[in-house]
Design a protein around this motif. Structure first.
Motif, PDB file in Angstrom:
ATOM      1  N   LEU A   1      -7.234  -6.541   2.851  1.00 38.47           N
ATOM      2  CA  LEU A   1      -8.533  -5.887   2.980  1.00 38.47           C
ATOM      3  C   LEU A   1      -8.354  -4.376   3.031  1.00 38.47           C
ATOM      4  CD1 LEU A   1     -10.192  -8.086   5.766  1.00 38.47           C
ATOM      5  CD2 LEU A   1     -10.734  -8.133   3.310  1.00 38.47           C
ATOM      6  N   VAL A   2      -9.308  -3.648   2.429  1.00 41.51           N
ATOM      7  CA  VAL A   2      -9.386  -2.191   2.560  1.00 41.51           C
ATOM      8  C   VAL A   2     -10.610  -1.884   3.419  1.00 41.51           C
ATOM      9  CG1 VAL A   2      -9.683   0.012   1.385  1.00 41.51           C
ATOM     10  CG2 VAL A   2      -8.329  -1.797   0.306  1.00 41.51           C
TER      11      VAL A   2
ATOM     12  N   VAL B   1      -4.843  -7.638  -5.805  1.00 42.15           N
ATOM     13  CA  VAL B   1      -3.909  -6.579  -6.185  1.00 42.15           C
ATOM     14  C   VAL B   1      -4.564  -5.242  -5.861  1.00 42.15           C
ATOM     15  CG1 VAL B   1      -2.669  -5.459  -8.077  1.00 42.15           C
ATOM     16  CG2 VAL B   1      -2.841  -7.961  -8.002  1.00 42.15           C
ATOM     17  N   LEU B   2      -3.805  -4.357  -5.234  1.00 37.94           N
ATOM     18  CA  LEU B   2      -4.313  -3.046  -4.818  1.00 37.94           C
ATOM     19  C   LEU B   2      -3.444  -1.959  -5.439  1.00 37.94           C
ATOM     20  CD1 LEU B   2      -6.081  -1.227  -2.900  1.00 37.94           C
ATOM     21  CD2 LEU B   2      -4.288  -1.566  -1.177  1.00 37.94           C
ATOM     22  N   SER B   3      -4.090  -0.912  -5.965  1.00 39.26           N
ATOM     23  CA  SER B   3      -3.356   0.242  -6.483  1.00 39.26           C
ATOM     24  C   SER B   3      -3.876   1.505  -5.819  1.00 39.26           C
ATOM     25  CB  SER B   3      -3.495   0.351  -7.999  1.00 39.26           C
ATOM     26  OG  SER B   3      -2.650   1.372  -8.505  1.00 39.26           O
TER      27      SER B   3
ATOM     28  N   ASP C   1      -5.369  -3.395   5.457  1.00 41.31           N
ATOM     29  CA  ASP C   1      -4.820  -4.537   6.194  1.00 41.31           C
ATOM     30  C   ASP C   1      -4.054  -5.382   5.174  1.00 41.31           C
ATOM     31  OD1 ASP C   1      -4.252  -6.928   7.454  1.00 41.31           O
ATOM     32  OD2 ASP C   1      -6.156  -7.008   8.541  1.00 41.31           O
ATOM     33  N   PRO C   2      -2.738  -5.189   5.080  1.00 41.74           N
ATOM     34  CA  PRO C   2      -1.982  -5.857   4.014  1.00 41.74           C
ATOM     35  C   PRO C   2      -1.850  -7.366   4.203  1.00 41.74           C
ATOM     36  CG  PRO C   2      -0.499  -4.677   5.472  1.00 41.74           C
ATOM     37  CD  PRO C   2      -1.885  -4.318   5.893  1.00 41.74           C
TER      38      PRO C   2
ATOM     39  N   ILE D   1       0.806  -4.521  -3.758  1.00 40.88           N
ATOM     40  CA  ILE D   1       0.301  -3.158  -3.596  1.00 40.88           C
ATOM     41  C   ILE D   1       1.140  -2.213  -4.465  1.00 40.88           C
ATOM     42  CG2 ILE D   1      -0.099  -1.246  -1.998  1.00 40.88           C
ATOM     43  CD1 ILE D   1      -0.544  -3.249   0.212  1.00 40.88           C
ATOM     44  N   PHE D   2       0.461  -1.393  -5.245  1.00 39.39           N
ATOM     45  CA  PHE D   2       1.112  -0.437  -6.138  1.00 39.39           C
ATOM     46  C   PHE D   2       0.587   0.969  -5.850  1.00 39.39           C
ATOM     47  CE2 PHE D   2       1.302  -4.552  -8.085  1.00 39.39           C
ATOM     48  CZ  PHE D   2       2.501  -4.598  -8.785  1.00 39.39           C
TER      49      PHE D   2
END
Length: 371
Positions: A87-88, A101-103, A82-83, A276-277
């Motif tokens: 949330l993941v 930060v999400l990779s 959920d950008p 997000i990366f």
């Protein structure tokens, strides 16, 4: 306290994983989500199938590495991002994990769309753990009596599987199986002609039947049907008809490329969400579509690490450069391989010795961080 979340512990995350302590020392929370305690090195997967390597030889202890540095390891599949809420969502539980930060190094999968009915004796090269199960199945069935094994595909994954299945059976099976390679209309069509000839020569010498009568139409009830409706029987089947990126990005409303991969810019940053990366097989590099080969994931390592830290600290990002040509070495079993770079192409025992040296050096480099 800002939070860094990694989905997957694959090749593109290896430097980041080995340096998690540097994030934690600065007060950042770090969570790694992966469905297995281990990450397997795909470049050595066919060798494990053939018996050259054992599972421990080709895997990284991701869970141990993360927890030893003070990070949190979550054994689960990431089902949805959920950008907007950052949330993941996890597949196995109702838990959601927040990120600043999400990779994503979520990898790829081999489609089984053409397979109908029972899939008990159908194996793919990803996840790599499946090749270990395939190995045991081949040994159990082939030692009871002659069997037939079909490998579907004409690319690098397919020829490496076929060659290493031959090696496995040559070393450990009393009853020689029939191994058939269904490669559509041509073998290794995306490679130079010299590579095609050497691969064909080695596989033919091993007694592997190369079938080039058309693409696979369907697989059902241990039957392989090609597009002219000609049908072949097989006791064990290996689809190796290309890979596709994880479906999570399309399902999450992120920018994606034509293959469904996370669309990233020159900073390996999502083109739709700046925090997000991604790297490896799960991304679509907008500037220049990249082949699904591990060398690019390895080249992305340092840039991803630097940019994740920079994003958390609001610093400028580094650009990724795919660089030039890369080395291709195919492990065709029996200690043989095919080497190709620039105009240099050759085959033989020396090729596998070189591949084994490169792969073993790479995996030991990161396995040492587990201790």
């Amino acid at each position: 306290m800002k939070s860094l979340v990694l989905i997957g512990g694959g090749h593109a995350h290896m430097i980041t994983l080995s340096k998690l302590a540097s994030f934690i020392a600065k007060g950042y929370q770090v969570t790694v989500i992966q469905p297995s305690d281990y990450h397997y090195y795909s470049g050595m997967g066919p060798g494990m199938l053939g018996g050259t390597y054992q599972p421990d030889d080709i895997r990284f202890a991701t869970k141990k590495l993360v927890e030893r540095q003070g990070g949190r390891f979550v054994k689960a599949h990431a089902s949805h991002i959920d950008p907007e809420a950052q949330l993941v969502h996890l597949l196995e539980t109702d838990e959601t994990i927040h990120y600043d930060v999400l990779s994503c190094n979520a990898g790829s999968f081999v489609p089984k769309d053409i397979v109908e009915g029972n899939r008990d004796n159908v194996f793919t090269s990803k996840p790599i753990e499946e090749l270990n199960r395939a190995r045991q199945t081949i040994l159990e069935q082939a030692n009871k009596g002659p069997i037939s094994i079909a490998v579907l595909g004409g690319g690098p994954a397919a020829v490496e599987l076929a060659g290493n299945i031959h090696q496995l059976c040559k070393k450990y099976v009393a009853n020689k199986p029939t191994i058939q390679l269904f490669c559509g209309r041509s073998l290794m069509s995306s490679t130079p002609l010299r590579v095609q000839k050497l691969v064909r020569k080695l596989l033919t010498r091993k007694g592997i039947e190369i079938i080039e009568k058309g693409y696979i139409k369907k697989v059902a009830d241990n039957q392989v049907v090609i597009e002219n409706n000609e049908t072949y029987s097989a006791d064990i089947i290996f689809p190796a008809i290309g890979v596709k990126p994880s479906k999570i990005f399309a399902q999450s409303g992120l920018d994606i490329g034509p293959d469904g991969g996370l669309k990233v810019n020159t900073f390996l940053q999502s083109t739709s969400h700046r925090n997000i990366f991604g790297g490896g097989d799960c991304i679509y590099y907008a500037d220049q579509p990249l082949d699904k080969v591990g060398v690019y994931a390895v080249r992305q390592n340092a840039v991803l690490y630097n940019n994740l830290m920079a994003s958390l600290e609001d610093h400028p990002l580094d650009k990724f450069s795919p660089a030039g040509d890369y080395l291709l070495i195919y492990n065709l079993g029996d200690g043989e391989g095919v080497f190709s770079k620039w105009s240099i192409t050759f085959s033989g025992k020396l090729v596998f010795i070189l591949k084994d040296y490169i792969d073993t050096k790479f995996i030991k480099l990161f396995q040492k961080f587990e201790v």
